[in-house]
Design an enzyme around this catalytic site. Structure first.
Site, short mmCIF file in Angstrom:
data_model
loop_
_atom_site.label_atom_id
_atom_site.label_comp_id
_atom_site.label_asym_id
_atom_site.label_seq_id
_atom_site.Cartn_x
_atom_site.Cartn_y
_atom_site.Cartn_z
N ASN A 38 0.87 -1.17 0.00
CA ASN A 38 0.00 0.00 0.00
C ASN A 38 0.91 1.22 0.00
O ASN A 38 1.43 1.63 1.03
CB ASN A 38 -0.89 -0.03 1.25
N ARG A 107 -2.44 -1.96 -3.63
CA ARG A 107 -3.65 -1.16 -3.46
C ARG A 107 -3.55 0.04 -4.40
O ARG A 107 -2.55 0.76 -4.38
CB ARG A 107 -3.76 -0.67 -2.03
N LEU A 225 -15.75 3.28 9.76
CA LEU A 225 -15.48 4.51 10.50
C LEU A 225 -14.03 4.49 10.99
O LEU A 225 -13.73 3.97 12.06
CB LEU A 225 -16.44 4.63 11.70
N ARG A 257 -12.06 15.46 7.25
CA ARG A 257 -12.86 15.87 6.09
C ARG A 257 -14.28 16.22 6.51
O ARG A 257 -14.86 15.56 7.38
CB ARG A 257 -12.93 14.73 5.06
P1 AMP Z 1 -8.30 3.81 10.99
O1 AMP Z 1 -8.28 4.92 9.98
O2 AMP Z 1 -9.26 2.71 10.67
O3 AMP Z 1 -6.92 3.31 11.36
O4 AMP Z 1 -8.87 4.47 12.33
C1 AMP Z 1 -8.15 5.43 13.04
C2 AMP Z 1 -9.04 6.10 14.06
O5 AMP Z 1 -9.62 5.12 14.93
C3 AMP Z 1 -8.29 7.04 15.00
O6 AMP Z 1 -8.23 8.34 14.48
C4 AMP Z 1 -9.11 7.01 16.26
O7 AMP Z 1 -10.01 8.11 16.26
C5 AMP Z 1 -9.95 5.75 16.15
N1 AMP Z 1 -9.72 4.84 17.27
C6 AMP Z 1 -8.75 3.93 17.42
N2 AMP Z 1 -8.87 3.28 18.60
C7 AMP Z 1 -9.96 3.80 19.20
C8 AMP Z 1 -10.63 3.57 20.45
N3 AMP Z 1 -10.19 2.65 21.33
N4 AMP Z 1 -11.73 4.29 20.72
C9 AMP Z 1 -12.18 5.23 19.87
N5 AMP Z 1 -11.61 5.48 18.68
C10 AMP Z 1 -10.51 4.79 18.36
#
Ligand code: AMP
Length: 417
Positions: A38, A107, A225, A257
């Protein structure tokens, strides 16, 4: 770092290699491993997976890593980053020259309308991905750079492009088109493509599996999310709607965003604030969303601030949740019948508070969470709905690398069979 991955080990090219689990067919790739790359604008992430298990179900992760800050320090460019990846793998005896390697899966963010399936990479395919750069000016150049270097390192090995947009290419025309002048839209490729497709594909299938059903029998709303966020409606395994559009800016409120807004906000800020196109691009992609609303884009930090009674963090959370609930309602209407709502990615997998707020008071839609199940921390796919909930609610860890490896491996096997 000193190892040359394109060096002597290359003698074990797939066409000539033998391995105990190879079929007698000489043309068949000998290896069962797939390296997933990636290649982003300033980082390269990689994972090496062994796909020996049936349909990737038994895939084993052999190595993974991240090379960051490309262009800022010792890692001058993508070529240097890829050489570092190759060296890291070599050090662990898993080098790029290994005959066990069946393919490299890349990717690629934007496939336009041209690429709707995983695609074996040729010079022509690289040129076509480059032609799509105006649609993804930040991502596609980094993606093609990763492909170019990986092909130099292993020119004999099948390399497969897996597109973030591909899963959404089944969206009907009345969903994919914006209501703007058709000639202008067609002249410039302006339509809704959608992103995070490998995640939506993986999670919608895993959600069906969790219910013990075939994906063809199940209607799913996937809520991806993470720092970027998108929703999709998947009917019988086929994507029929997604919240991102021409670019990843449309739809849900994200880490940085804005998601949906009146497009006239852009003309207004251009006229009254004198903002340039690039400034507006930066505002809406990098300085908006949760970060723009409260100064933090990490949901954990927002949770901490809310617990301390911080009103800006509370308002940002409420705006985020309100948008999410609008999409759940809209996609319920699109699908007619929803069998399962699947939460995934960093926030979706980890934030019980977001899931609770998003699903609260939806009993009339047949949705009821079990608060105890929702609060349980686990890294496994699991149901969090109450026993009587007509629509199941699930947490499904996403795995884009496994999905890319599975698609790449299936393609090279099909080509050789
Ligand atoms: P991703 O883009 O899927 O890696 O998600 C990243 C986002 O997941 C981070 O910016 C955090 O806001 C959120 N995140 C990770 N761990 C937690 C948690 N334990 N509780 C709430 N949000 C989380």
């Amino acid at each position: 770092m000193s190892t040359d991955p394109a060096g002597p080990a290359r003698s074990g090219a797939p066409a000539t290699a033998t391995s105990p689990d190879t079929s007698p067919d000489a043309d068949r790739p000998a290896g069962t491993r797939v390296l997933v790359i990636n290649s982003g604008s300033s980082s390269v992430k990689y994972q090496l997976l062994d796909m020996a298990g049936r349909d990737g179900a038994g895939a084993a992760r052999l190595a993974s890593g991240l090379v960051e800050r490309i262009g800022e320090g010792p890692v001058a460019d993508h070529a240097a980053a890829l050489r570092q990846v190759a060296a890291e793998l070599d050090e662990r005896g898993l080098g790029l020259g290994s005959p066990d390697l069946a393919a490299i899966g890349h990717r690629v963010v934007h496939g336009g309308t041209r690429f709707t399936e995983p695609t074996l990479i040729t010079d022509e395919v690289v040129a076509e991905i480059e032609e799509l750069i105006p649609l993804a000016p930040l991502h596609n150049p980094a993606n093609t750079e990763g492909i170019r270097v990986a092909r130099e390192l292993r020119p004999d090995l099948p390399q497969v492009a897996v597109f973030d947009t591909a899963f959404h290419s089944t969206m009907p025309e009345h969903v994919a088109r914006y209501a703007i002048d058709t000639a202008t839209a067609d002249a410039h490729g302006v339509r809704r493509y959608g992103f995070h497709g490998t995640s939506h594909a993986h999670v919608s299938r895993a959600a069906a599996a969790l219910l013990g059903k075939d994906p063809a029998e199940v209607n799913v709303i996937v809520l991806h999310l993470g720092n970027g966020a998108s929703a999709s409606a998947v009917a019988g395994g086929v994507c029929v709607e997604t919240s991102m559009g021409l670019t990843p800016l449309e739809g849900l409120v994200m880490g940085t965003r804005s998601g949906d807004l009146d497009p006239a906000v852009i003309f207004h800020l251009s006229r009254v604030a004198g903002m340039s196109t690039d400034e507006l691009d930066t505002l809406l992609n990098k300085r908006s969303g949760l970060l723009g609303l409260c100064g933090d884009n990490d949901m954990r930090e927002i949770g901490r601030r809310m617990a301390e009674g911080d009103p800006a963090a509370r308002l940002a959370f409420e705006i985020y949740i309100h948008r999410l609930r609008k999409y759940v309602g809209a996609y319920t209407a699109v699908l007619g019948r929803v069998d399962v709502i699947a939460f995934t990615a960093g926030v979706g997998e980890n934030s019980a508070a977001v899931r609770e707020a998003a699903m609260r008071g939806l009993e009339a839609l047949g949705i009821a969470l079990d608060p105890v199940r929702n609060a349980l921390r686990s890294s496994s796919a699991r149901l969090i709905s109450a026993g009587g909930s007509r629509t199941a609610v699930a947490v499904i860890p996403t795995d884009e690398e496994l999905e890319i490896a599975t698609q790449a491996y299936a393609l090279v096997r099909a080509v050789h069979d």
